[in-house]
Write a protein that holds these residues in place. Structure first.
Motif, PDB file in Angstrom:
ATOM      1  N   GLY A   1       7.497  46.797  11.724  1.00 16.69           N
ATOM      2  CA  GLY A   1       7.087  45.409  11.579  1.00 16.69           C
ATOM      3  C   GLY A   1       5.836  45.168  12.408  1.00 16.69           C
ATOM      4  O   GLY A   1       5.681  45.739  13.488  1.00 16.69           O
ATOM      5  N   PRO A   2       4.925  44.317  11.932  1.00 17.81           N
ATOM      6  CA  PRO A   2       3.660  44.102  12.638  1.00 17.81           C
ATOM      7  C   PRO A   2       3.831  43.645  14.084  1.00 17.81           C
ATOM      8  O   PRO A   2       3.109  44.112  14.974  1.00 17.81           O
ATOM      9  CB  PRO A   2       2.965  43.027  11.795  1.00 17.81           C
ATOM     10  CG  PRO A   2       3.585  43.127  10.446  1.00 17.81           C
ATOM     11  CD  PRO A   2       5.006  43.550  10.676  1.00 17.81           C
ATOM     12  N   GLY A   3       4.778  42.758  14.335  1.00 17.56           N
ATOM     13  CA  GLY A   3       4.961  42.239  15.686  1.00 17.56           C
ATOM     14  C   GLY A   3       5.430  43.302  16.669  1.00 17.56           C
ATOM     15  O   GLY A   3       4.883  43.445  17.770  1.00 17.56           O
ATOM     16  N   GLU A   4       6.448  44.079  16.287  1.00 17.39           N
ATOM     17  CA  GLU A   4       6.968  45.116  17.168  1.00 17.39           C
ATOM     18  C   GLU A   4       5.960  46.237  17.343  1.00 17.39           C
ATOM     19  O   GLU A   4       5.813  46.775  18.456  1.00 17.39           O
ATOM     20  CB  GLU A   4       8.280  45.669  16.590  1.00 17.39           C
ATOM     21  CG  GLU A   4       8.920  46.791  17.395  1.00 17.39           C
ATOM     22  CD  GLU A   4       9.383  46.364  18.785  1.00 17.39           C
ATOM     23  OE1 GLU A   4       9.834  47.236  19.547  1.00 17.39           O
ATOM     24  OE2 GLU A   4       9.299  45.152  19.103  1.00 17.39           O
ATOM     25  N   TRP A   5       5.272  46.593  16.274  1.00 17.71           N
ATOM     26  CA  TRP A   5       4.255  47.640  16.405  1.00 17.71           C
ATOM     27  C   TRP A   5       3.165  47.200  17.371  1.00 17.71           C
ATOM     28  O   TRP A   5       2.742  47.992  18.222  1.00 17.71           O
ATOM     29  CB  TRP A   5       3.653  47.958  15.041  1.00 17.71           C
ATOM     30  CG  TRP A   5       2.711  49.139  15.081  1.00 17.71           C
ATOM     31  CD1 TRP A   5       3.036  50.448  14.904  1.00 17.71           C
ATOM     32  CD2 TRP A   5       1.300  49.117  15.333  1.00 17.71           C
ATOM     33  NE1 TRP A   5       1.908  51.237  15.035  1.00 17.71           N
ATOM     34  CE2 TRP A   5       0.828  50.452  15.293  1.00 17.71           C
ATOM     35  CE3 TRP A   5       0.385  48.084  15.578  1.00 17.71           C
ATOM     36  CZ2 TRP A   5      -0.506  50.777  15.490  1.00 17.71           C
ATOM     37  CZ3 TRP A   5      -0.952  48.412  15.784  1.00 17.71           C
ATOM     38  CH2 TRP A   5      -1.380  49.746  15.742  1.00 17.71           C
ATOM     39  N   GLN A   6       2.721  45.962  17.266  1.00 17.30           N
ATOM     40  CA  GLN A   6       1.679  45.474  18.161  1.00 17.30           C
ATOM     41  C   GLN A   6       2.153  45.459  19.603  1.00 17.30           C
ATOM     42  O   GLN A   6       1.400  45.784  20.524  1.00 17.30           O
ATOM     43  CB  GLN A   6       1.240  44.069  17.736  1.00 17.30           C
ATOM     44  CG  GLN A   6       0.081  43.499  18.542  1.00 17.30           C
ATOM     45  CD  GLN A   6      -1.163  44.357  18.447  1.00 17.30           C
ATOM     46  OE1 GLN A   6      -1.515  44.828  17.371  1.00 17.30           O
ATOM     47  NE2 GLN A   6      -1.832  44.581  19.574  1.00 17.30           N
ATOM     48  N   ARG A   7       3.425  45.104  19.830  1.00 18.57           N
ATOM     49  CA  ARG A   7       3.976  45.094  21.190  1.00 18.57           C
ATOM     50  C   ARG A   7       3.978  46.501  21.781  1.00 18.57           C
ATOM     51  O   ARG A   7       3.591  46.703  22.945  1.00 18.57           O
ATOM     52  CB  ARG A   7       5.398  44.536  21.181  1.00 18.57           C
ATOM     53  CG  ARG A   7       6.024  44.403  22.575  1.00 18.57           C
ATOM     54  CD  ARG A   7       7.477  43.981  22.485  1.00 18.57           C
ATOM     55  NE  ARG A   7       8.337  45.073  22.032  1.00 18.57           N
ATOM     56  CZ  ARG A   7       8.819  46.024  22.855  1.00 18.57           C
ATOM     57  NH1 ARG A   7       8.514  46.021  24.146  1.00 18.57           N
ATOM     58  NH2 ARG A   7       9.605  46.977  22.373  1.00 18.57           N
ATOM     59  N   LEU A   8       4.402  47.465  20.998  1.00 14.54           N
ATOM     60  CA  LEU A   8       4.469  48.835  21.486  1.00 14.54           C
ATOM     61  C   LEU A   8       3.079  49.470  21.627  1.00 14.54           C
ATOM     62  O   LEU A   8       2.855  50.291  22.519  1.00 14.54           O
ATOM     63  CB  LEU A   8       5.318  49.685  20.545  1.00 14.54           C
ATOM     64  CG  LEU A   8       6.810  49.334  20.469  1.00 14.54           C
ATOM     65  CD1 LEU A   8       7.486  50.124  19.352  1.00 14.54           C
ATOM     66  CD2 LEU A   8       7.492  49.604  21.800  1.00 14.54           C
ATOM     67  N   ALA A   9       2.155  49.089  20.739  1.00  8.15           N
ATOM     68  CA  ALA A   9       0.851  49.753  20.686  1.00  8.15           C
ATOM     69  C   ALA A   9      -0.206  49.075  21.539  1.00  8.15           C
ATOM     70  O   ALA A   9      -1.340  49.566  21.602  1.00  8.15           O
ATOM     71  CB  ALA A   9       0.371  49.815  19.231  1.00  8.15           C
ATOM     72  N   GLN A  10       0.139  47.993  22.233  1.00  4.19           N
ATOM     73  CA  GLN A  10      -0.872  47.188  22.918  1.00  4.19           C
ATOM     74  C   GLN A  10      -1.691  47.985  23.940  1.00  4.19           C
ATOM     75  O   GLN A  10      -2.881  47.722  24.120  1.00  4.19           O
ATOM     76  CB  GLN A  10      -0.213  46.000  23.612  1.00  4.19           C
ATOM     77  CG  GLN A  10       0.858  46.385  24.626  1.00  4.19           C
ATOM     78  CD  GLN A  10       1.565  45.181  25.212  1.00  4.19           C
ATOM     79  OE1 GLN A  10       0.923  44.206  25.584  1.00  4.19           O
ATOM     80  NE2 GLN A  10       2.880  45.219  25.273  1.00  4.19           N
ATOM     81  N   GLY A  11      -1.080  48.932  24.637  1.00  2.00           N
ATOM     82  CA  GLY A  11      -1.800  49.704  25.644  1.00  2.00           C
ATOM     83  C   GLY A  11      -2.232  51.075  25.179  1.00  2.00           C
ATOM     84  O   GLY A  11      -2.643  51.903  26.003  1.00  2.00           O
ATOM     85  N   THR A  12      -2.160  51.309  23.870  1.00  2.00           N
ATOM     86  CA  THR A  12      -2.464  52.633  23.327  1.00  2.00           C
ATOM     87  C   THR A  12      -3.784  52.600  22.564  1.00  2.00           C
ATOM     88  O   THR A  12      -4.410  51.560  22.395  1.00  2.00           O
ATOM     89  CB  THR A  12      -1.344  53.111  22.399  1.00  2.00           C
ATOM     90  OG1 THR A  12      -1.348  52.320  21.188  1.00  2.00           O
ATOM     91  CG2 THR A  12       0.017  52.986  23.068  1.00  2.00           C
ATOM     92  N   ALA A  13      -4.202  53.764  22.107  1.00  3.72           N
ATOM     93  CA  ALA A  13      -5.418  53.884  21.295  1.00  3.72           C
ATOM     94  C   ALA A  13      -5.208  54.969  20.251  1.00  3.72           C
ATOM     95  O   ALA A  13      -4.366  55.855  20.432  1.00  3.72           O
ATOM     96  CB  ALA A  13      -6.615  54.243  22.177  1.00  3.72           C
ATOM     97  N   ARG A  14      -5.935  54.886  19.172  1.00  3.42           N
ATOM     98  CA  ARG A  14      -5.878  55.987  18.203  1.00  3.42           C
ATOM     99  C   ARG A  14      -6.488  57.238  18.828  1.00  3.42           C
ATOM    100  O   ARG A  14      -5.917  58.320  18.730  1.00  3.42           O
ATOM    101  CB  ARG A  14      -6.614  55.619  16.916  1.00  3.42           C
ATOM    102  CG  ARG A  14      -6.535  56.697  15.851  1.00  3.42           C
ATOM    103  CD  ARG A  14      -7.078  56.228  14.521  1.00  3.42           C
ATOM    104  NE  ARG A  14      -6.227  55.191  13.949  1.00  3.42           N
ATOM    105  CZ  ARG A  14      -6.495  54.561  12.812  1.00  3.42           C
ATOM    106  NH1 ARG A  14      -7.589  54.870  12.130  1.00  3.42           N
ATOM    107  NH2 ARG A  14      -5.683  53.639  12.351  1.00  3.42           N
ATOM    108  N   LEU A  15      -7.623  57.107  19.493  1.00  2.00           N
ATOM    109  CA  LEU A  15      -8.210  58.211  20.250  1.00  2.00           C
ATOM    110  C   LEU A  15      -9.277  57.649  21.182  1.00  2.00           C
ATOM    111  O   LEU A  15     -10.282  57.123  20.738  1.00  2.00           O
ATOM    112  CB  LEU A  15      -8.823  59.259  19.323  1.00  2.00           C
ATOM    113  CG  LEU A  15      -9.377  60.518  20.013  1.00  2.00           C
ATOM    114  CD1 LEU A  15      -8.259  61.255  20.750  1.00  2.00           C
ATOM    115  CD2 LEU A  15     -10.037  61.446  19.006  1.00  2.00           C
TER     116      LEU A  15
END
Length: 221
Positions: free
Chosen positions: A170-184
């Motif tokens: 889901g967009p909301g949960e993905w954004q919460r988990l991915a907030q401090g990450t990067a693709r590269l």
């Protein structure tokens, strides 16, 4: 054409081994029987075995020169591979709900993403770096095909997994988990003693095994 059969067969097996085990219904079926860590371990071992065969098959293919064999290109793997090893080791050591899972004991904390701050897809990022460096160091047709496909596969895989995880989480949960990450983003590399030591051990092992397995000494001197 017969001289290329082993390389073509190994390439097909490698692609199939990376298509079916990671897609439903195969992936949930395997995880249900092996567990998350067992699945990651089995998938990693299978990938390494098939990858080893593919690399050996490429070295046996007929030589057709494509890229110039510049001396500086021979240094590319020695410069890039320690970084690729660190990314792969750091990614495997932690849980990763945004990509292939990881084998860490602690649940993923989005406020302390670890190696995921560099890339949400450590194994694919390591593969892309490995492939790019070795494409420069090997200029024949078989290796250009091999490493060019790997680099493209890795970069496209990052985008595909991001989209798949956004749908499943889901967009909301993905954004919460991915907030401090990067693709590269290599500028966000976390440095700690244990991953550095393990990555150094992996890199040294690769250097030592390169000649007996691949048949080529990777040192340019």
């Amino acid at each position: 054409m017969a001289d290329w059969l082993e390389f073509i067969a190994a390439l097909i097996v490698f692609l199939l081994s990376h298509m079916f085990p990671v897609r439903p219904p195969m992936r949930p079926w395997l995880i249900a029987r092996l567990g998350q860590n067992g699945y990651v371990l089995a998938y990693s071992v299978l990938s390494l075995l098939v990858l080893g065969w593919l690399i050996v098959a490429a070295s046996r293919a007929p030589y057709i020169g494509i890229l110039p064999q510049l001396e500086i290109f021979r240094w590319a793997p020695l410069v890039v591979m320690p970084l690729a090893c660190l990314i792969a080791v750091g990614g495997i050591m932690g849980q990763n709900p945004l990509s292939f899972g990881g084998m860490g004991a602690k649940p993923f904390d989005p406020t302390r993403p670890g190696m995921l701050a560099v890339t949400r897809h450590p194994l694919l990022a390591a593969m892309a770096l490995w492939a790019a460096a070795h494409l420069l160091a090997n200029g024949d047709l078989a290796h250009v095909i091999l490493f060019g496909l790997f680099a493209s596969f890795a970069m496209m895989g990052m985008s595909m997994i991001d989209r798949r995880k956004q749908r499943s989480l889901g967009p909301g949960e993905w954004q919460r988990l991915a907030q401090g990450t990067a693709r590269l983003n290599l500028m966000r590399m976390p440095l700690s003693v244990v991953p550095l030591l393990l990555a150094a051990g992996v890199f040294l092992t690769l250097i030592l095994l390169h000649e007996p397995v691949i048949g080529y000494v990777p040192l340019p001197w």
